[in-house]
Motif scaffolding. Sequence first.
Motif, mmCIF file in Angstrom:
data_model
loop_
_atom_site.group_PDB
_atom_site.id
_atom_site.type_symbol
_atom_site.label_atom_id
_atom_site.label_comp_id
_atom_site.label_asym_id
_atom_site.label_seq_id
_atom_site.Cartn_x
_atom_site.Cartn_y
_atom_site.Cartn_z
ATOM 1 N N THR B 25 10.185 4.433 4.308
ATOM 2 C CA THR B 25 9.062 5.036 3.601
ATOM 3 C C THR B 25 9.028 4.558 2.155
ATOM 4 O O THR B 25 10.042 4.520 1.478
ATOM 5 C CB THR B 25 9.207 6.570 3.624
ATOM 6 O OG1 THR B 25 9.293 6.975 4.985
ATOM 7 C CG2 THR B 25 8.007 7.238 2.982
ATOM 8 N N ASN B 26 7.842 4.170 1.731
ATOM 9 C CA ASN B 26 7.664 3.701 0.365
ATOM 10 C C ASN B 26 6.803 4.739 -0.347
ATOM 11 O O ASN B 26 5.607 4.815 -0.129
ATOM 12 C CB ASN B 26 6.980 2.329 0.404
ATOM 13 C CG ASN B 26 6.722 1.798 -0.975
ATOM 14 O OD1 ASN B 26 6.672 2.551 -1.946
ATOM 15 N ND2 ASN B 26 6.549 0.489 -1.062
ATOM 16 N N PHE B 27 7.414 5.527 -1.218
ATOM 17 C CA PHE B 27 6.689 6.656 -1.781
ATOM 18 C C PHE B 27 5.565 6.221 -2.714
ATOM 19 O O PHE B 27 4.552 6.900 -2.844
ATOM 20 C CB PHE B 27 7.649 7.610 -2.484
ATOM 21 C CG PHE B 27 8.520 8.333 -1.507
ATOM 22 C CD1 PHE B 27 7.996 9.362 -0.731
ATOM 23 C CD2 PHE B 27 9.841 7.984 -1.322
ATOM 24 C CE1 PHE B 27 8.786 10.025 0.203
ATOM 25 C CE2 PHE B 27 10.624 8.634 -0.393
ATOM 26 C CZ PHE B 27 10.106 9.655 0.376
ATOM 27 N N ALA B 28 5.761 5.043 -3.349
ATOM 28 C CA ALA B 28 4.703 4.540 -4.217
ATOM 29 C C ALA B 28 3.438 4.284 -3.417
ATOM 30 O O ALA B 28 2.336 4.309 -3.945
ATOM 31 C CB ALA B 28 5.134 3.251 -4.907
ATOM 32 N N LYS B 29 3.590 4.026 -2.127
ATOM 33 C CA LYS B 29 2.431 3.799 -1.264
ATOM 34 C C LYS B 29 2.169 5.017 -0.385
ATOM 35 O O LYS B 29 1.436 4.943 0.587
ATOM 36 C CB LYS B 29 2.683 2.574 -0.372
ATOM 37 C CG LYS B 29 2.485 1.250 -1.091
ATOM 38 C CD LYS B 29 1.026 1.000 -1.350
ATOM 39 C CE LYS B 29 0.747 -0.479 -1.515
ATOM 40 N NZ LYS B 29 -0.671 -0.728 -1.758
ATOM 41 N N ARG B 30 2.815 6.123 -0.710
ATOM 42 C CA ARG B 30 2.638 7.358 0.064
ATOM 43 C C ARG B 30 2.927 7.191 1.547
ATOM 44 O O ARG B 30 2.281 7.809 2.390
ATOM 45 C CB ARG B 30 1.226 7.886 -0.105
ATOM 46 C CG ARG B 30 0.953 8.403 -1.506
ATOM 47 C CD ARG B 30 -0.388 9.081 -1.513
ATOM 48 N NE ARG B 30 -0.638 9.734 -2.791
ATOM 49 C CZ ARG B 30 -1.797 10.209 -3.158
ATOM 50 N NH1 ARG B 30 -2.814 10.113 -2.342
ATOM 51 N NH2 ARG B 30 -1.964 10.795 -4.320
ATOM 52 N N GLY B 31 3.830 6.317 1.849
ATOM 53 C CA GLY B 31 4.244 6.180 3.242
ATOM 54 C C GLY B 31 3.263 5.450 4.132
ATOM 55 O O GLY B 31 3.486 5.311 5.321
ATOM 56 N N MET B 32 2.151 4.979 3.568
ATOM 57 C CA MET B 32 1.194 4.245 4.397
ATOM 58 C C MET B 32 1.606 2.782 4.462
ATOM 59 O O MET B 32 2.028 2.195 3.469
ATOM 60 C CB MET B 32 -0.207 4.347 3.815
ATOM 61 C CG MET B 32 -0.885 5.660 4.122
ATOM 62 S SD MET B 32 -2.520 5.746 3.362
ATOM 63 C CE MET B 32 -3.543 5.010 4.645
ATOM 64 N N SER B 33 1.473 2.196 5.619
ATOM 65 C CA SER B 33 1.779 0.782 5.740
ATOM 66 C C SER B 33 0.626 -0.031 5.174
ATOM 67 O O SER B 33 -0.484 0.476 4.975
ATOM 68 C CB SER B 33 1.995 0.419 7.205
ATOM 69 O OG SER B 33 0.758 0.395 7.875
ATOM 70 N N PHE B 34 0.885 -1.297 4.949
ATOM 71 C CA PHE B 34 -0.153 -2.199 4.448
ATOM 72 C C PHE B 34 -1.336 -2.210 5.400
ATOM 73 O O PHE B 34 -2.495 -2.135 4.981
ATOM 74 C CB PHE B 34 0.473 -3.595 4.297
ATOM 75 C CG PHE B 34 -0.448 -4.637 3.736
ATOM 76 C CD1 PHE B 34 -1.228 -4.374 2.617
ATOM 77 C CD2 PHE B 34 -0.518 -5.896 4.317
ATOM 78 C CE1 PHE B 34 -2.068 -5.344 2.082
ATOM 79 C CE2 PHE B 34 -1.352 -6.871 3.795
ATOM 80 C CZ PHE B 34 -2.133 -6.596 2.683
ATOM 81 N N GLU B 35 -1.030 -2.271 6.698
ATOM 82 C CA GLU B 35 -2.119 -2.299 7.673
ATOM 83 C C GLU B 35 -2.934 -1.006 7.634
ATOM 84 O O GLU B 35 -4.169 -1.033 7.712
ATOM 85 C CB GLU B 35 -1.566 -2.518 9.091
ATOM 86 C CG GLU B 35 -2.693 -2.578 10.107
ATOM 87 C CD GLU B 35 -2.231 -2.801 11.528
ATOM 88 O OE1 GLU B 35 -1.300 -3.589 11.757
ATOM 89 O OE2 GLU B 35 -2.822 -2.180 12.431
ATOM 90 N N GLU B 36 -2.248 0.111 7.509
ATOM 91 C CA GLU B 36 -2.976 1.387 7.425
ATOM 92 C C GLU B 36 -3.850 1.430 6.175
ATOM 93 O O GLU B 36 -4.957 1.974 6.189
ATOM 94 C CB GLU B 36 -1.993 2.561 7.451
ATOM 95 C CG GLU B 36 -1.405 2.801 8.833
ATOM 96 C CD GLU B 36 -0.222 3.768 8.821
ATOM 97 O OE1 GLU B 36 0.005 4.430 9.842
ATOM 98 O OE2 GLU B 36 0.480 3.860 7.782
ATOM 99 N N ASP B 37 -3.323 0.874 5.087
ATOM 100 C CA ASP B 37 -4.110 0.807 3.846
ATOM 101 C C ASP B 37 -5.388 -0.004 4.045
ATOM 102 O O ASP B 37 -6.455 0.369 3.558
ATOM 103 C CB ASP B 37 -3.285 0.160 2.727
ATOM 104 C CG ASP B 37 -2.310 1.148 2.084
ATOM 105 O OD1 ASP B 37 -2.408 2.359 2.369
ATOM 106 O OD2 ASP B 37 -1.453 0.696 1.304
ATOM 107 N N ILE B 38 -5.256 -1.118 4.750
ATOM 108 C CA ILE B 38 -6.442 -1.957 4.990
ATOM 109 C C ILE B 38 -7.425 -1.225 5.891
ATOM 110 O O ILE B 38 -8.629 -1.201 5.630
ATOM 111 C CB ILE B 38 -6.041 -3.308 5.617
ATOM 112 C CG1 ILE B 38 -5.214 -4.115 4.615
ATOM 113 C CG2 ILE B 38 -7.274 -4.105 6.040
ATOM 114 C CD1 ILE B 38 -4.623 -5.376 5.191
ATOM 115 N N ASN B 39 -6.901 -0.599 6.926
ATOM 116 C CA ASN B 39 -7.800 0.141 7.822
ATOM 117 C C ASN B 39 -8.517 1.265 7.083
ATOM 118 O O ASN B 39 -9.717 1.488 7.287
ATOM 119 C CB ASN B 39 -7.021 0.695 9.021
ATOM 120 C CG ASN B 39 -6.544 -0.408 9.954
ATOM 121 O OD1 ASN B 39 -7.058 -1.537 9.913
ATOM 122 N ND2 ASN B 39 -5.561 -0.103 10.788
ATOM 123 N N ALA B 40 -7.795 1.964 6.210
ATOM 124 C CA ALA B 40 -8.417 3.040 5.422
ATOM 125 C C ALA B 40 -9.475 2.461 4.482
ATOM 126 O O ALA B 40 -10.544 3.056 4.286
ATOM 127 C CB ALA B 40 -7.352 3.793 4.635
#
Lengths: 202, 202
Positions: B25-40
């Motif tokens: 888990t990367n807290f700076a990214k709030r636990g979202m993966s790169f792919e999830e970030d792109i999808n969002a």
Amino acid sequence: MINYPNGQKTKSFKTYSPSCPKKPTNFAKRGMSFEEDINATNEYYLSQEIAVIHKKPTPIQIVHVDYPARSRAKITEAYFRQASTTDYSGVYKGRYIDFEAKETNQKQSFPLKNFHHHQIEHMKAVLKQEGVAFILLHFSSRLETYYLPASKMVEFYEENKGLKSMPLDFIQKYGFLLPNQQIPRIPYIEIIRNQIGGGLNS
Amino acid sequence: MINYPNGQKTKSFKTYSPSCPKKPTNFAKRGMSFEEDINATNEYYLSQEIAVIHKKPTPIQIVHVDYPARSRAKITEAYFRQASTTDYSGVYKGRYIDFEAKETNQKQSFPLKNFHHHQIEHMKAVLKQEGVAFILLHFSSRLETYYLPASKMVEFYEENKGLKSMPLDFIQKYGFLLPNQQIPRIPYIEIIRNQIGGGLNS
């Protein structure tokens, strides 16, 4: 929790009804299905550097994967999912191209049950972004394929709440009959080319 | 012979290697993966009618399907296939948008083994059709994401025959660092918007 390569987790999905039952050989079409004709057309366009259009992979809901030692991952439980967009997309001269292809063995109308509500919503979103959106309708018993701008499809669908079949004369009035030819089989880019300058989506 | 809904028959396929192992888990990214970030990000663009961009489904090679009576079709044997195109495509103001997104935990370079030869060929074909093609490179240890025009990626790949890693300073010289922000997480359309008029693919 298993992390699948596409980031999907197990979740609910809609029932899939196969829409392409095995068809008898049609010699006028040399035994190729409508989908195979479109794929061959897209390969032709790609090889001739005319356009880059691909069919999207069928969406699959993966439930279980085995990872045998020293062997490739094997999916042992999965289900077909309903597509949330149209099947084909790509680029022609910088423009976004988006279409869905369907066939029927009816002669005088095209059943709208072949289209899902979210596909219609997708077409509307693409039209708002000025993409070139259309549907290819193949009447297998007539050996005729029509190009219908998505705007007309959306209009008809919304007026009839998706319930009525689309009459052939509506398709003939607002669509374009594709010529029967060998290479490429389904020359839809010709229609787009002729439309440019004259309002692509109407 | 079984006719699968996507018209595919059993054929050979390449071995699939999962490229996204489970990350801490990367807290700076709030636990979202790169792919999830792109999808969002894509969901945000869609909801705001800014662009229509979708991730293509993972290509699956189906080998066996059960059709139990009164139940949905169940895939009981299938395998991951290598994608022949990039993962994301869609439309922004009529233009065709096409990109691949990858991440690394290296700090000073990006390994090219993450890209397949046919993905590079696809980018070249899209560029020839004047599509907007690029890659999003995420350096997870730096918390930095770069937009690199596909033309630069292709150039580097061909010069180095796909063998060398791409140095960070090359990416910084020819690419664009995306701002760290919340909504949307990966604002790549901003880059495209700024590029319009100034040569989109260079």
